[in-house]
Design a protein around this motif. Structure first.
Motif, PDB file in Angstrom:
ATOM      1  N   THR A 120      46.884  33.899  37.424  1.00  0.00           N
ATOM      2  CA  THR A 120      46.083  32.597  38.466  1.00  0.00           C
ATOM      3  C   THR A 120      45.097  33.030  39.117  1.00  0.00           C
ATOM      4  O   THR A 120      43.529  32.090  39.029  1.00  0.00           O
ATOM      5  N   ILE A 121      44.553  33.968  40.169  1.00  0.00           N
ATOM      6  CA  ILE A 121      43.976  34.089  41.045  1.00  0.00           C
ATOM      7  C   ILE A 121      41.868  34.416  40.033  1.00  0.00           C
ATOM      8  O   ILE A 121      41.161  34.206  39.743  1.00  0.00           O
ATOM      9  N   SER A 122      42.548  35.286  38.756  1.00  0.00           N
ATOM     10  CA  SER A 122      41.465  35.284  37.130  1.00  0.00           C
ATOM     11  C   SER A 122      40.817  34.126  37.134  1.00  0.00           C
ATOM     12  O   SER A 122      39.555  34.459  37.011  1.00  0.00           O
ATOM     13  N   LEU A 123      41.514  33.125  36.875  1.00  0.00           N
ATOM     14  CA  LEU A 123      41.037  32.396  36.338  1.00  0.00           C
ATOM     15  C   LEU A 123      40.103  31.167  37.931  1.00  0.00           C
ATOM     16  O   LEU A 123      39.218  30.583  37.031  1.00  0.00           O
ATOM     17  N   TYR A 124      41.336  31.053  38.421  1.00  0.00           N
ATOM     18  CA  TYR A 124      40.388  30.213  39.297  1.00  0.00           C
ATOM     19  C   TYR A 124      39.493  30.042  39.702  1.00  0.00           C
ATOM     20  O   TYR A 124      38.227  29.622  40.192  1.00  0.00           O
ATOM     21  N   PHE A 125      38.737  31.456  40.300  1.00  0.00           N
ATOM     22  CA  PHE A 125      37.550  32.644  40.591  1.00  0.00           C
ATOM     23  C   PHE A 125      36.819  32.943  39.420  1.00  0.00           C
ATOM     24  O   PHE A 125      35.251  34.102  39.307  1.00  0.00           O
ATOM     25  N   ASN A 126      37.242  32.457  37.930  1.00  0.00           N
ATOM     26  CA  ASN A 126      36.294  33.224  37.290  1.00  0.00           C
ATOM     27  C   ASN A 126      36.378  35.021  37.203  1.00  0.00           C
ATOM     28  O   ASN A 126      34.958  34.678  36.973  1.00  0.00           O
ATOM     29  N   VAL A 127      36.903  35.388  37.201  1.00  0.00           N
ATOM     30  CA  VAL A 127      37.146  37.212  37.370  1.00  0.00           C
ATOM     31  C   VAL A 127      37.659  37.942  36.356  1.00  0.00           C
ATOM     32  O   VAL A 127      37.858  39.063  35.848  1.00  0.00           O
ATOM     33  N   GLY A 128      38.217  36.534  35.080  1.00  0.00           N
ATOM     34  CA  GLY A 128      39.004  37.479  34.291  1.00  0.00           C
ATOM     35  C   GLY A 128      38.255  38.769  33.217  1.00  0.00           C
ATOM     36  O   GLY A 128      39.502  39.548  33.114  1.00  0.00           O
ATOM     37  N   GLN A 129      37.517  38.872  33.446  1.00  0.00           N
ATOM     38  CA  GLN A 129      36.088  39.571  32.385  1.00  0.00           C
ATOM     39  C   GLN A 129      36.183  40.868  33.451  1.00  0.00           C
ATOM     40  O   GLN A 129      36.021  41.783  32.310  1.00  0.00           O
ATOM     41  N   PHE A 145      38.165  41.506  43.422  1.00  0.00           N
ATOM     42  CA  PHE A 145      37.030  40.618  42.951  1.00  0.00           C
ATOM     43  C   PHE A 145      36.947  39.609  42.618  1.00  0.00           C
ATOM     44  O   PHE A 145      35.923  39.482  42.784  1.00  0.00           O
ATOM     45  N   ALA A 146      37.665  39.184  42.918  1.00  0.00           N
ATOM     46  CA  ALA A 146      38.088  37.656  43.337  1.00  0.00           C
ATOM     47  C   ALA A 146      37.086  36.908  44.612  1.00  0.00           C
ATOM     48  O   ALA A 146      35.815  36.090  44.876  1.00  0.00           O
ATOM     49  N   LEU A 147      37.629  37.572  46.406  1.00  0.00           N
ATOM     50  CA  LEU A 147      36.745  37.280  47.641  1.00  0.00           C
ATOM     51  C   LEU A 147      36.219  38.086  47.746  1.00  0.00           C
ATOM     52  O   LEU A 147      35.501  38.310  48.956  1.00  0.00           O
ATOM     53  N   PHE A 148      35.731  39.765  47.384  1.00  0.00           N
ATOM     54  CA  PHE A 148      35.432  40.454  47.930  1.00  0.00           C
ATOM     55  C   PHE A 148      33.999  41.595  46.684  1.00  0.00           C
ATOM     56  O   PHE A 148      35.073  42.342  46.566  1.00  0.00           O
ATOM     57  N   PRO A 149      33.686  41.074  46.206  1.00  0.00           N
ATOM     58  CA  PRO A 149      32.835  41.626  44.991  1.00  0.00           C
ATOM     59  C   PRO A 149      32.486  42.726  45.389  1.00  0.00           C
ATOM     60  O   PRO A 149      31.906  43.100  44.328  1.00  0.00           O
ATOM     61  N   GLY A 150      31.579  42.696  46.648  1.00  0.00           N
ATOM     62  CA  GLY A 150      31.626  44.458  47.093  1.00  0.00           C
ATOM     63  C   GLY A 150      32.407  45.539  47.060  1.00  0.00           C
ATOM     64  O   GLY A 150      31.347  45.968  47.936  1.00  0.00           O
ATOM     65  N   THR A 151      33.796  45.645  46.872  1.00  0.00           N
ATOM     66  CA  THR A 151      34.816  46.596  47.660  1.00  0.00           C
ATOM     67  C   THR A 151      33.903  47.918  46.655  1.00  0.00           C
ATOM     68  O   THR A 151      33.594  47.586  45.562  1.00  0.00           O
ATOM     69  N   SER A 152      34.037  48.688  47.814  1.00  0.00           N
ATOM     70  CA  SER A 152      33.819  50.072  47.674  1.00  0.00           C
ATOM     71  C   SER A 152      35.293  50.940  46.319  1.00  0.00           C
ATOM     72  O   SER A 152      36.421  50.055  46.411  1.00  0.00           O
TER      73      SER A 152
END
Length: 354
Positions: free
Chosen positions: A189-198, A130-137
């Motif tokens: 940590t990843i979700s907070l840093y990249f703001n993908v928590g939701q 979700f953080a680094l590859f948002p378009g992942t299938s």
């Protein structure tokens, strides 16, 4: 000479026969399978009828068997409720069978994909995607979840095997708790840093509301293949559950069986987590109850666990939709309310062995 030949024949026969501990209760297993399937059909029909939109049972029947895309209620049934319910059946089977395999292979009544880090490993790879590859299938997400689960298993077994006395049930549980905490912290940590928590909230809470036909189409073949593999491996798992020495004396290749079993667990747990997120304790509760009901033969434990796991998730999901309607309570929360006391009960019961 005749006596010697008779003795040899008797010994050979005894080697080919399962030990007395094999003896199970097939009548109880048959009852669980037949009654469980009927109850599961009832639960599916009930779940299709209840939801935010009030739909009569007759219209639900027509939507399932005579679908009309022009009718809104038919679309609700076919596009939202039905894939959600079938997804619940699927992940109930996955978590329960994975837990049964793990408990049989490790002879550890506390073994569960969630407690041993598989769920957190899969969730961590989800966070990275979700953080680094948002378009992942979805297919790629599922494959990455397998990788994350495999890494978690390697960490848990590697950590618990450091001691000279080897792997024990208590070390597996403690290593699983430590690895789960570590991987969960990394994911947070990843979700907070990249703001993908939701985006990750759904996966962490565990829910079925986002299940689609496309996702089921990808997951079902993997799950069916893994379930068939589990049934084929069930007798070998029964032997392992009686001890490595007994399994070896009966001609089992214990190393190969454990590798095959772990691959099946990775497929089942990884597929379930990729579909609905992290739902713990299903693989802890269901196999343990099933073993008490049907005995120690995994040829019965695995299919019965599959039915009972599906029942638990279907009715838990129904309760999650009804408790605070029209809002939904995450299924993972309801399962945890049952699973945590059950885990504490098992831990207390097994304290002497641990």
């Amino acid at each position: 000479m005749k006596l010697s030949e008779s003795s040899d024949s008797s010994a050979q026969s005894n080697r080919n026969q399962p030990p007395t501990q094999f003896h199970s209760r097939p009548w109880a297993a048959s009852l669980i399978l037949t009654a469980g399937l009927a109850l599961l059909a009832f639960g599916i029909a009930l779940s299709l009828s209840f939801g935010a939109a009030s739909i009569k049972l007759e219209e639900v029947w027509n939507a399932v068997f005579h679908f009309n895309p022009e009718l809104q209620n038919h679309q609700i049934i076919w596009e939202i409720r039905l894939p959600r319910i079938l997804g619940g059946v699927l992940i109930g089977v996955c978590f329960a069978v994975a837990g049964a395999i793990m408990q049989g292979m490790t002879r550890n009544p506390l073994a569960d994909s969630g407690l041993l880090g598989l769920n957190s490993g899969a969730s961590l790879t989800m966070a990275i995607c979700f953080a680094l590859f948002p378009g992942t299938s979805f297919l790629q997400l599922m494959l990455y979840s397998f990788v994350g689960a495999a890494l978690a298993v390697m960490l848990v077994y590697g950590t618990s095997a450091i001691s000279k006395s080897g792997i024990t049930p208590v070390r597996l549980v403690l290593a699983g708790a430590a690895v789960t905490a570590l991987l969960s912290a990394l994911g947070d940590t990843i979700s907070l840093y990249f703001n993908v928590g939701q985006d990750l909230a759904f996966w962490y809470a565990g829910g079925l509301s986002g299940t689609k036909w496309v996702q089921l189409g990808i997951v079902v073949p993997w799950v069916v293949a893994a379930f068939i593999g589990a049934l084929m491996l069930s007798r070998s798992i029964t032997l392992l559950s009686l001890g490595d020495e007994i399994a070896l004396s009966l001609g089992q290749r214990t190393g190969m069986v454990k590798v095959a079993g772990m691959i099946l667990v990775l497929i089942l747990a990884g597929a379930a987590v990729s579909l609905v997120g992290s739902i713990g304790f299903v693989g802890l509760i269901i196999p343990h109850i099933t073993r008490k009901l049907v005995g120690v033969d995994y040829r019965w434990i695995i299919p019965c666990s599959a039915i009972m796991g599906a029942l638990l998730i279907v009715f838990a999901d129904l309760a999650a939709r009804m408790i605070n309607a029209p809002e939904e309570t995450p299924v993972g929360v309801l399962i945890a309310l049952i699973g945590v006391p059950f885990f504490l009960y098992l831990a207390r019961k097994e304290r002497r062995a641990l």
